[in-house]
Design an enzyme around this catalytic site. Structure first.
Site, PDB file in Angstrom:
ATOM      1  N   TYR A 144       0.856  -1.190   0.000  1.00 46.08           N
ATOM      2  CA  TYR A 144       0.000   0.000   0.000  1.00 46.08           C
ATOM      3  C   TYR A 144       0.885   1.231   0.000  1.00 46.08           C
ATOM      4  CZ  TYR A 144      -3.395   3.490   1.629  1.00 46.08           C
ATOM      5  OH  TYR A 144      -4.193   4.605   1.759  1.00 46.08           O
ATOM      6  N   ASP A 239       9.331   2.590  -0.200  1.00 43.71           N
ATOM      7  CA  ASP A 239       8.301   3.265   0.576  1.00 43.71           C
ATOM      8  C   ASP A 239       8.509   2.851   2.040  1.00 43.71           C
ATOM      9  OD1 ASP A 239       6.122   4.251   1.863  1.00 43.71           O
ATOM     10  OD2 ASP A 239       4.632   3.427   0.471  1.00 43.71           O
ATOM     11  N   LYS A 267       4.274   8.665   8.837  1.00 44.74           N
ATOM     12  CA  LYS A 267       4.003   8.084  10.146  1.00 44.74           C
ATOM     13  C   LYS A 267       4.979   8.574  11.236  1.00 44.74           C
ATOM     14  CE  LYS A 267       0.923   4.689   8.357  1.00 44.74           C
ATOM     15  NZ  LYS A 267       0.988   4.037   7.065  1.00 44.74           N
TER      16      LYS A 267
HETATM   17  C1  LIG Z   1       0.292   4.572   5.688  1.00 45.51           C
HETATM   18  C2  LIG Z   1       1.085   4.333   4.453  1.00 45.51           C
HETATM   19  C3  LIG Z   1       1.071   5.227   3.371  1.00 45.51           C
HETATM   20  C4  LIG Z   1       0.125   6.389   3.304  1.00 45.51           C
HETATM   21  O1  LIG Z   1       0.387   7.344   4.285  1.00 45.51           O
HETATM   22  P1  LIG Z   1      -0.794   8.354   4.715  1.00 45.51           P
HETATM   23  O2  LIG Z   1      -0.111   9.293   5.658  1.00 45.51           O
HETATM   24  O3  LIG Z   1      -1.856   7.522   5.304  1.00 45.51           O
HETATM   25  O4  LIG Z   1      -1.231   9.039   3.468  1.00 45.51           O
HETATM   26  C5  LIG Z   1       1.940   5.007   2.323  1.00 45.51           C
HETATM   27  N1  LIG Z   1       2.775   3.963   2.330  1.00 45.51           N
HETATM   28  C6  LIG Z   1       2.813   3.073   3.333  1.00 45.51           C
HETATM   29  C7  LIG Z   1       3.784   1.940   3.288  1.00 45.51           C
HETATM   30  C8  LIG Z   1       1.951   3.219   4.421  1.00 45.51           C
HETATM   31  O5  LIG Z   1       1.948   2.297   5.391  1.00 45.51           O
END
Ligand SMILES: *Cc1c(COP(=O)(O)O)cnc(C)c1O
Length: 432
Positions: A144, A239, A267
């Site tokens: 994701y 990511d 995060k």
């Molecule tokens: C949570 C998440 C996102 C998106 O971040 P948001 O601050 O919710 O937009 C993107 N990549 C990964 C791996 C994530 O866990």
């Protein structure tokens, strides 16, 4: 446990907020319950609006690695509040934060701040396309990367190179250049690159997948992707929105010793405020406006309150011994869960990388979305409900991580695994 006030608030919320929540997974839909509304949090604990206390292993989905409301972050934020909350002009704290990220994350030479992980990955893809002059990119099923259109693409059945829109509202053209492949399968990547490699701008992945449960990279997977990217002139994007400052101070790239070209963060980096970031090699980052041609912007980007909070958090995480301690606490959680699983005599597959862990309700070895999706999510729902009744919060979905943080005492972790042992024992009949 009574949830009268949560229930009332949820009914009120549903009248004015779609589904009563501002992000879908909070709704507890996949575990068949109504959501619990929170009132406050400190350290390892959260309290709901009915006064129930829980030991929290959700950690706001990752950010609260020091525990909730850590004093060092609160003090820094209070001090900044008095001086203003946003100026729309550069500030010193942005420079200090950028320096902290560059020094912590091995492959990052320059960094740009945004306000969410979604923005970070969306911007990194745009930059990779702008830099390489190529249009396609590869992502992996079960990873994701936030909710921007081009990244909300699911694997099509059969034809691996043709994705399908991940949701109504995403057009076929928005994902026409998104290629979706199975995770942990180097052969699939090398086959696609052999065919269309010169059209591929980037490969983006979670170096430890954290959004299909926790799925570690297979041996040599990350290094293999790095080699393929070099061979075809493709940018490798890690990511690290979850793994950054989580599996090591420098994220998965530090832990596994494989360097991406671009890194996305989120995060933890915001210290509990809305922050994302993307960074990487100077040569690539200098393609961004205002010095380069690739446009990217944000009214609240680098917000001083969020920056001071993130900086205080990263400072705290930079102290010696922090990641050894997180590893130790993670191992304690893992061994407790393993013995809970053993004594209940059930089929479960446990994974852990540092302070992120997952218990998959399946007999299979989970290495990609296909194997993760064999999980018995109905059993997970009952496990979740049982844990909540025992005063333990875990994610209301099978496909999320359980996070340990520095505020969890050993007693907190043992309380969690003892609760798991009790709950698991009630979920299964032992005849089989
Ligand atoms: C949570 C998440 C996102 C998106 O971040 P948001 O601050 O919710 O937009 C993107 N990549 C990964 C791996 C994530 O866990």
């Amino acid at each position: 446990m009574r949830h009268t006030n949560s229930s009332r608030l949820f009914a009120e919320a549903c009248r004015v907020i779609p589904g009563g929540v501002n992000s879908p997974v909070r709704a507890f839909k996949s575990v068949g319950l109504e959501p619990v509304f929170y009132d406050r949090a400190k350290g390892s604990r959260v309290w709901d609006v009915d006064g129930n206390e829980y030991i929290d292993f959700v950690a706001s989905w990752g950010p609260m690695i020091l525990g909730h409301a850590p004093d060092e972050v609160l003090d820094a934020v209070r001090e900044q509040l008095e001086r203003g909350t946003s100026y729309g002009a550069p500030t010193e704290v942005e420079v200090r934060m950028a320096e902290a990220v560059v020094s912590a994350v091995p492959s990052v030479e320059m960094v740009r701040m945004v306000s969410s992980g979604t923005e970070a990955t969306m911007s990194a893809i745009r930059l990779a396309r702008g830099y390489t002059g190529r249009e396609k990119f590869i992502k992996f099923d079960g990873n994701y990367h936030g909710h921007s259109d081009a990244l909300l693409c699911a694997a099509g059945s059969g034809l691996v190179t043709l994705g399908i829109p991940g949701t109504p509202g995403v057009t076929a053209s928005a994902i026409a250049d998104t290629i979706v492949l199975p995770y942990n399968d180097l052969g699939a990547v090398s086959a696609v690159l052999a065919e269309v490699g010169e059209k591929v701008a980037a490969i983006i992945l979670e170096p430890v997948a954290g959004n299909m449960g926790v799925v570690p990279p297979a041996e040599e997977y990350l290094a293999g992707l790095r080699a393929l990217c070099d061979e075809y002139g493709v940018l490798l994007i890690f990511d690290e929105v979850i793994t950054g400052f989580r599996v090591a101070l420098g994220g998965a790239q530090e832990r596994y010793g494989v360097m991406p070209d671009l890194t996305t963060l989120g995060k933890i980096i915001g210290g509990g405020f809305p922050v994302g970031a993307f960074g990487g090699k100077r040569e690539i980052m200098e393609h961004l406006a205002p010095i380069g041609p690739v446009y990217q912007a944000g009214t609240l980007s680098g917000n001083p309150v969020a920056m001071i909070a993130g900086l205080a958090l990263v400072d705290a995480l930079s102290q010696p011994g922090v990641y050894d301690e997180l590893e130790r606490k993670g191992a304690l959680l893992e061994s407790g869960l393993r013995s809970a699983v053993r004594s209940a005599g059930i089929d479960a597959y446990l994974t852990r990388v540092g302070s992120m862990a997952c218990m998959f309700f399946t007999a299979e070895t989970v290495r990609d979305w296909k194997s993760a999706s064999t999980c018995d999510t109905e059993r997970y729902a009952r496990y979740f409900t049982g844990m909540l009744d025992h005063g333990i919060t875990i994610a209301p979905s099978q496909f999320e991580a359980t996070f340990v943080g520095l505020a969890h005492s050993d007693a907190d972790i043992i309380a969690m695994t003892d609760a798991a042992a009790e709950v698991l024992a009630t979920l299964y009949d032992r005849r089989a």
